[in-house]
Design a protein around this motif. Structure first.
Motif, PDB file in Angstrom:
ATOM      1  N   GLY A  51       0.823  -1.194   0.000  1.00 43.31           N
ATOM      2  CA  GLY A  51       0.000   0.000   0.000  1.00 43.31           C
ATOM      3  C   GLY A  51       0.862   1.250   0.000  1.00 43.31           C
ATOM      4  N   SER A  52       0.330   2.320  -0.562  1.00 42.44           N
ATOM      5  CA  SER A  52       1.040   3.595  -0.595  1.00 42.44           C
ATOM      6  C   SER A  52       0.025   4.714  -0.387  1.00 42.44           C
ATOM      7  N   ARG A 101       3.419   8.821   3.361  1.00 40.34           N
ATOM      8  CA  ARG A 101       4.215  10.052   3.281  1.00 40.34           C
ATOM      9  C   ARG A 101       3.267  11.243   3.308  1.00 40.34           C
ATOM     10  N   ALA A 102       3.607  12.223   4.140  1.00 39.18           N
ATOM     11  CA  ALA A 102       2.772  13.419   4.262  1.00 39.18           C
ATOM     12  C   ALA A 102       3.673  14.622   4.468  1.00 39.18           C
ATOM     13  N   CYS A 114      11.034   5.303   2.648  1.00 33.94           N
ATOM     14  CA  CYS A 114       9.967   4.662   3.415  1.00 33.94           C
ATOM     15  C   CYS A 114       8.978   5.719   3.896  1.00 33.94           C
ATOM     16  N   SER A 115       8.376   5.531   5.046  1.00 34.26           N
ATOM     17  CA  SER A 115       7.363   6.454   5.546  1.00 34.26           C
ATOM     18  C   SER A 115       8.013   7.678   6.176  1.00 34.26           C
ATOM     19  N   LEU A 162       4.475   0.323  14.277  1.00 29.87           N
ATOM     20  CA  LEU A 162       5.329   0.028  13.131  1.00 29.87           C
ATOM     21  C   LEU A 162       5.704  -1.443  13.125  1.00 29.87           C
ATOM     22  N   ASP A 163       5.593  -2.081  11.959  1.00 35.23           N
ATOM     23  CA  ASP A 163       5.952  -3.486  11.796  1.00 35.23           C
ATOM     24  C   ASP A 163       6.661  -3.628  10.456  1.00 35.23           C
ATOM     25  N   GLN A 164       7.954  -3.936  10.501  1.00 39.33           N
ATOM     26  CA  GLN A 164       8.793  -4.023   9.293  1.00 39.33           C
ATOM     27  C   GLN A 164       8.770  -2.731   8.494  1.00 39.33           C
ATOM     28  N   ALA A 165       8.575  -1.610   9.184  1.00 42.07           N
ATOM     29  CA  ALA A 165       8.470  -0.321   8.507  1.00 42.07           C
ATOM     30  C   ALA A 165       9.401   0.682   9.162  1.00 42.07           C
TER      31      ALA A 165
END
Length: 402
Positions: free
Chosen positions: A126-127, A156-157, A194-195, A222-225
């Motif tokens: 997802g993005s 991303r914001a 990433c995020s 957060l999970d693997q992020a």
């Protein structure tokens, strides 16, 4: 799907009572099944909004029984045995303005926003990309049934994700589970890819001590992020928050704030009451160059401990608690018993359930002080209250100071 209007996808003055499901729902098609060969790839669900998703204006009320938005990539197709062999489809949501805005004392009750890739031999991702934030509310009331935002990929914001102002009604903002939940089916740990956002929660004049903003889960899970923060995770001004934990990290997740001038949490005449920890780590890396938390002008922080580690690496470059003004209070509910070791100045760490200095690398200079700023006139815990808890035999690391 593309909406190019310069107003929100749904812009409302009045009442919406949607009992049929989601305001916006897009699914990518499932991949075709192969009888003698592999299945096809799932389709991509794509939504591009020229403005936001939802505007609730002038004292209006929106009640929505489903998600505000749900995008999901298609499932990969199967082979002749029924085993999924196709790749999952992606889900992509892009908006040119803050997704949800409330003005004029409006009310929103709904499930959250989900952007999820489809299952597959290689899962889809997802993005969610926003020019702005996720929610901006000025007055009124917000109630979310589950995660407010759930993305299994990257978010991303350009603005703080949730910005709340002047919400003085009873139960001003409640989130039943996580405020922001970012997981990734494929490990993302490269900064810049990433995020990323300038903080998760900012609130000014929201709630009172006995009727705060409530988050049933974590403010950020957060999970693997990897999440890169360019502002405090939480910034409260004359506002009050209750949560289980502030951030949770699992499966090599990372939280990164590389500017020493930015605190992880900032409280100004505000309070946070968490039943767990500011940082709860089952793995991954927590790396904050600045202070862990700043308390100013009569702020109060209550937690079981500041950080709880069953795995991973915990790094703070500044003080654990930076103090400004008087009347600030830090309350730690856990107790050392006989199992604490004090490091530096005022840094008691509790080792429990098999954790010890043999499986935990601790780097804390002798001159490092847990507290910065004036301690006179402020209420702080003594050395019988663990600021950090290290739990279990898994390898871990703690580093405090530059």
């Amino acid at each position: 799907f593309t909406a190019s209007s310069r107003v929100a996808f749904v812009d409302r003055v009045g009442t919406i009572n949607n009992t049929d499901g989601r305001l916006l729902q897009v699914f990518g098609g499932n991949g075709g099944n192969g009888n003698t060969g592999p299945g096809g790839a799932g389709g991509t669900a794509t939504v591009t909004l020229g403005f936001g998703l939802l505007g609730v204006n002038e004292g209006s009320t929106v009640t929505n029984v489903g998600n505000l938005a749900r995008l999901q990539g298609g499932i990969g197709g199967t082979d002749g045995t029924g085993t999924i062999t196709g790749n999952g489809g992606n889900a992509i949501l892009t908006a040119d303005s803050t997704l949800v805005t409330l003005t004029g004392g409006s009310t929103l009750a709904s499930h959250g926003i989900f952007v999820l890739g489809g299952d597959g031999v290689v899962p889809g991702t997802g993005s969610l990309t926003v020019t702005g934030g996720i929610l901006s509310a000025n007055g009124g009331q917000v109630g979310i049934i589950n995660d407010f935002v759930s993305v299994n990929g990257n978010l991303r914001a350009t603005s703080v994700l949730v910005n709340l102002n002047n919400m003085t009604v009873t139960n001003p903002a409640s989130f039943a589970d996580h405020l922001i939940n970012i997981s990734s089916p494929i490990l993302c740990n490269t900064p810049g890819q990433c995020s990323r956002a300038p903080g998760v929660l900012q609130a000014t004049d929201v709630g009172v001590v006995l009727d705060p903003i409530t988050v049933g889960g974590s403010v950020l899970a957060l999970d693997q992020a990897l999440f890169e923060a360019t502002a405090p995770l939480i910034n409260l001004i004359r506002s009050h928050l209750g949560a289980s934990n502030l951030v949770t990290l699992a499966n090599n997740a990372s939280y990164l704030s590389s500017n020493a001038a930015i605190d992880f949490v900032s409280l100004n005449a505000s309070s946070i009451n968490t039943t767990g920890a500011l940082v709860n780590m089952a793995g991954g890396t927590f790396n904050v160059a600045g202070n862990l938390v700043s308390l100013a002008n009569g702020s109060t922080l209550t937690a079981n401990t500041l950080a709880f580690l069953t795995g991973g690496s915990f790094n703070v470059g500044g003080a654990l608690v930076a103090l400004s003004g008087i009347g600030n209070t830090l309350t730690i509910n856990a107790n050392c018993g006989a199992a604490c070791i004090t490091f530096g100045v005022n840094v008691p760490i509790l080792f429990q359930n098999g954790a010890n200095l043999g499986n935990t690398a601790v780097t804390i200079p002798a001159a490092y002080n847990a507290f910065s700023g004036p301690t006179a006139g402020n209420t702080l815990p003594g050395l019988t209250k663990p600021l950090l808890i290290v739990d279990g035999p898994t390898a871990k690391a703690v580093k405090l100071g530059p």
